[in-house]
Design an enzyme around this catalytic site. Structure first.
Site, PDB file in Angstrom:
ATOM      1  N   GLU A  54       0.878  -1.174   0.000  1.00 32.62           N
ATOM      2  CA  GLU A  54       0.000   0.000   0.000  1.00 32.62           C
ATOM      3  C   GLU A  54       0.912   1.220   0.000  1.00 32.62           C
ATOM      4  OE1 GLU A  54      -3.826   1.882   2.385  1.00 32.62           O
ATOM      5  OE2 GLU A  54      -2.550   0.405   3.375  1.00 32.62           O
TER       6      GLU A  54
ATOM      7  N   HIS B 123      -0.172   7.497   6.218  1.00 38.88           N
ATOM      8  CA  HIS B 123       1.143   7.229   5.653  1.00 38.88           C
ATOM      9  C   HIS B 123       2.064   8.431   5.891  1.00 38.88           C
ATOM     10  CE1 HIS B 123       0.141   3.632   3.031  1.00 38.88           C
ATOM     11  NE2 HIS B 123      -1.029   3.986   3.551  1.00 38.88           N
TER      12      HIS B 123
ATOM     13  N   HIS C  47      -9.991   0.285   0.104  1.00 42.69           N
ATOM     14  CA  HIS C  47     -10.920   0.867   1.087  1.00 42.69           C
ATOM     15  C   HIS C  47     -11.741   2.012   0.485  1.00 42.69           C
ATOM     16  CE1 HIS C  47      -7.501   3.542   1.777  1.00 42.69           C
ATOM     17  NE2 HIS C  47      -6.886   2.699   2.582  1.00 42.69           N
TER      18      HIS C  47
ATOM     19  N   ALA D 195      -9.795   7.926   1.937  1.00 44.76           N
ATOM     20  CA  ALA D 195      -8.582   8.436   1.284  1.00 44.76           C
ATOM     21  C   ALA D 195      -8.793   8.643  -0.214  1.00 44.76           C
ATOM     22  CB  ALA D 195      -7.386   7.526   1.543  1.00 44.76           C
TER      23      ALA D 195
ATOM     24  N   ARG E  85     -21.959  15.935  -9.661  1.00 44.05           N
ATOM     25  CA  ARG E  85     -21.386  16.483 -10.897  1.00 44.05           C
ATOM     26  C   ARG E  85     -19.935  16.048 -11.096  1.00 44.05           C
ATOM     27  NH1 ARG E  85     -24.398  21.160  -9.229  1.00 44.05           N
ATOM     28  NH2 ARG E  85     -26.177  21.503 -10.622  1.00 44.05           N
TER      29      ARG E  85
ATOM     30  N   ASP F  80     -16.414  -1.352   9.684  1.00 44.69           N
ATOM     31  CA  ASP F  80     -16.331  -1.317  11.148  1.00 44.69           C
ATOM     32  C   ASP F  80     -17.286  -0.312  11.767  1.00 44.69           C
ATOM     33  OD1 ASP F  80     -15.035   0.988  10.330  1.00 44.69           O
ATOM     34  OD2 ASP F  80     -13.207   0.637  11.494  1.00 44.69           O
TER      35      ASP F  80
ATOM     36  N   ASP G 115      -8.056  -3.944   7.251  1.00 43.74           N
ATOM     37  CA  ASP G 115      -7.071  -2.868   7.378  1.00 43.74           C
ATOM     38  C   ASP G 115      -6.572  -2.792   8.822  1.00 43.74           C
ATOM     39  OD1 ASP G 115      -5.439  -0.854   6.381  1.00 43.74           O
ATOM     40  OD2 ASP G 115      -6.909   0.735   6.709  1.00 43.74           O
TER      41      ASP G 115
END
Length: 385
Positions: free
Chosen positions: A130, A142, A215, A219, A226, A247, A273
């Protein structure tokens, strides 16, 4: 040999009642009505009256568990694998998040060396990388210091034979489309995620070989009527499977239900995750080189950003049923048939049928794990015997 009888077998089409299953070594050799498949002399017998027998669960995205983070401690993959069967997990993709290049190489070595002597537990099927080719504006948890532009030279050693099965990247980055084409041609599942891609960029990624959305909703830009963006591209394209963290924290239940209506049991994949705090108490844990505060059911950085989860895969299945109103068999498909098909393992790991690997989970009426078998061996059981 191992004989399981009687049980209701979980299939994508529904339950097959009163079936017996015969296992020889690591493989299923026979499935039939219990009245037509007696227990052979000398076979070990597992009673399953009142239980359902499902294929083993597959988690495509898990960052760590039981106190260990896979990016920091790739060697801990095997320690976590020994304990994951308590949640019905029989195989998984250890996930390495954005980090220095050598961290991926260390994790590759761990996978390629194979299981330690005497190991009993879930099977790592290869790594999910990832990052590091993610959009800094959608980096989530990250570390931005480790993000970089797609570089085919860096990915030269990324092949399934060398432990890389799955890569998440942002398709709008310079060089991303060429990277997608290269990885997809090698048989690696390439996914769009941690991205600011608009709809057209998302479709361009799919045309280049993207077959998954990491996911969904998290993110990535929000869905707009539109500007459908990456979410619209992923939900609307039938070539793509989407991952969900069900979850109740990463997504509102109604959004889970919306994704279910759009993708259904053949194109929706539940993932955890999960991070190092899975199976542990509240406290401070690592996600790569960052501290994560875990309290209750949420894992967050100090600034409040979500940093993985402490969700178990069996709980994700139960949540999907509650959130989307789907059947148990359909929900179980999202952690069996769907991920196995994505990885090209549908015949060997996603069905209880002769010739398939004997990765199976016995579930009670509430879909709680009673017993987990990997390659025909009981590796977790709540029963005294």
């Amino acid at each position: 040999m191992l004989y399981i009888e009687p049980a209701a077998i979980v299939t994508p089409e529904g339950l097959l009642e009163d079936r017996a299953v015969l296992v020889d070594g690591e493989r299923i050799v026979a499935v039939d009505y219990a009245s037509r498949l007696p227990c052979p002399a000398g076979a070990r017998k597992r009673e399953a009256a009142g239980l359902s027998l499902a294929p083993g669960f597959i988690d495509l995205q898990i960052n760590g568990a039981f106190g260990s983070d896979f990016t920091n401690e790739p060697g801990a993959i095997w320690q976590a694998a020994a304990l994951l069967p308590r949640y019905g997990v029989t195989s998984f993709l250890p996930t390495i998040i954005s980090s220095p290049r050598e961290r991926v190489e260390i994790a590759q070595a761990v996978i390629c060396e194979g299981q330690p002597p005497g190991f009993r537990g879930a099977t790592p099927l290869g790594l999910h990388l990832e990052g590091p080719f993610l959009n800094p504006a959608k980096r989530g948890a990250h570390n931005p210091a480790h993000l970089r532009l797609p570089d085919t030279a860096e990915a030269q050693g990324w092949t399934p034979d060398r432990g890389i099965r799955f890569v998440t990247l942002a398709p709008e980055l310079p060089g991303a489309l060429g990277m997608i084409e290269m990885l997809a041609a090698r048989g690696i599942v390439v996914s769009e995620g941690h991205s600011l891609a608009n709809y057209e960029e998302g479709i361009a990624g799919i045309n280049a070989g993207i077959r998954y959305g990491t996911h969904l909703f998290n993110a990535m830009p929000v869905l707009d009527h539109r500007e459908p963006g990456l979410v619209g591209a992923l939900l609307g394209d039938g070539r793509v499977t989407v991952g969900l963290i069900a979850d109740g924290i990463h997504l509102h239940p109604s959004m889970v239900a919306l994704a279910w209506k759009a993708k259904g049991p053949s194109r929706l994949s539940l993932v955890t995750d999960a991070m190092a705090a899975l199976g542990m108490s509240d406290g401070i844990y690592k996600l790569a080189d960052q501290d994560v505060i875990v309290a209750g059911e949420a894992a967050r950085l100090a600034d409040g950003r979500l940093a993985g989860s402490v969700l178990t895969l069996d709980q994700a299945v139960r949540n999907l049923i509650s959130f989307a109103g789907c059947s148990p068999c359909d929900a179980i498909s999202t952690v069996t048939t769907v991920p196995a098909s994505l990885l090209g393992m549908a015949d060997s790991r996603s069905q209880i049928a002769p010739g398939s690997r004997a990765d199976m989970v016995l579930l009670d009426g509430g879909l709680r794990v009673v017993e987990t078998l990997v390659a025909g061996e009981v590796v977790y059981s709540t029963r005294a015997d």
